[in-house]
Enzyme design. Sequence first.
Site, short mmCIF file in Angstrom:
data_model
loop_
_atom_site.label_atom_id
_atom_site.label_comp_id
_atom_site.label_asym_id
_atom_site.label_seq_id
_atom_site.Cartn_x
_atom_site.Cartn_y
_atom_site.Cartn_z
N SER A 192 -0.11 21.47 -22.56
CA SER A 192 -0.64 22.25 -21.43
C SER A 192 -0.29 21.64 -20.08
CB SER A 192 -2.16 22.40 -21.56
OG SER A 192 -2.50 23.13 -22.72
N ASP A 213 -7.08 19.52 -37.12
CA ASP A 213 -6.38 18.71 -36.12
C ASP A 213 -7.16 17.47 -35.71
OD1 ASP A 213 -4.16 18.35 -34.40
OD2 ASP A 213 -5.29 19.15 -32.70
N ASN A 218 1.47 21.81 -29.86
CA ASN A 218 0.03 22.00 -29.84
C ASN A 218 -0.43 22.45 -28.46
OD1 ASN A 218 0.26 20.91 -32.39
ND2 ASN A 218 -1.39 19.43 -32.12
N THR A 235 -5.76 23.17 -23.98
CA THR A 235 -6.31 23.30 -22.63
C THR A 235 -5.82 24.56 -21.93
OG1 THR A 235 -6.48 20.90 -22.45
CG2 THR A 235 -6.54 22.13 -20.40
N HIS A 295 2.10 16.99 -28.66
CA HIS A 295 0.71 17.19 -28.26
C HIS A 295 0.64 17.16 -26.74
CE1 HIS A 295 -1.28 15.69 -32.27
NE2 HIS A 295 -0.26 16.49 -32.48
N GLY A 296 -0.42 17.75 -26.18
CA GLY A 296 -0.61 17.71 -24.74
C GLY A 296 0.34 18.61 -23.98
#
Length: 283
Positions: A214, A84, A233, A236, A211-212
């Site tokens: 969390s 990644d 993805n 965190t 992405h991101g």
Amino acid sequence: MPLVTTRELVPRAAATRSAVAAFNIITLEHVEAVIAGAESLDAPVVLQVSENAVKFRHGRLLPLARAAVVAAERATVPVALHLDHVQSDDLLRQAADAGFGSVMYDAAHLPYAENLAATRAAADWAHSQGLWIEAELGEVGGKQGRPALDAHAPGARTDPAEARAFVTDSGVDALAVAIGSAHAMTERTATLDHDLLKRLTTTLDVPLVLHGSSGVRDDELTAAVAGGIAKVNVGTALNIAMTGAIREFLAAHPEAVDSRAYLSVGRDAMADAARRIIRLLGR
């Protein structure tokens, strides 16, 4: 079960308007927790090793990758291995021999023309090795070592027409899109642009990646999956679960020195977090 590839999992999820959970792993406890969570739901999963994780492991890819491959081969569910946010061409070229079936080549911080040229070269090499390749267009922001970027800033989000040209000219197999999330968020306050996602889904013929995640609420995340996101993805959220559980354990047991005692608690907390996210994505 034999190691599978991201190529096998993500298009299948896209066809059913569900999403595959792709978890970033840092330690063996991350690996074990993610697989335990997936096995409890009989769901496929992707294990991701980021370039930052490789840097943390003294620049050595193989120790964590080999552990992940062995764990995946002993899992009772399909598990894929993904490299990644790769910026280093040297690291990219280690992927195939280390057991990875896919890579995310990250040149999104470059101007469009440079991003396209670098990604095209990476895609050509990846395909020559039988690797499925993901790229990013727009700036999700929040990555370690990069300037902070407001996910709502002008120019941050992925433009559908530009994305269509980028996918065609680069030859990538999937695209991570910037629709309002950011990496490394510890509070779930991100608001996604679902109208933009709809336009991207209509415009593009490759699976879309978020992405991101969390920092995204459950309702926003399920809406994004329903709107066309096929790979989510997660990083965190696992670290929050692990760190919180270990902090709580050590506060209650200040005499503890055996790392197995608190690492097992952290591993269990990550497995619970992985299970919740996988279930949420409809797998």
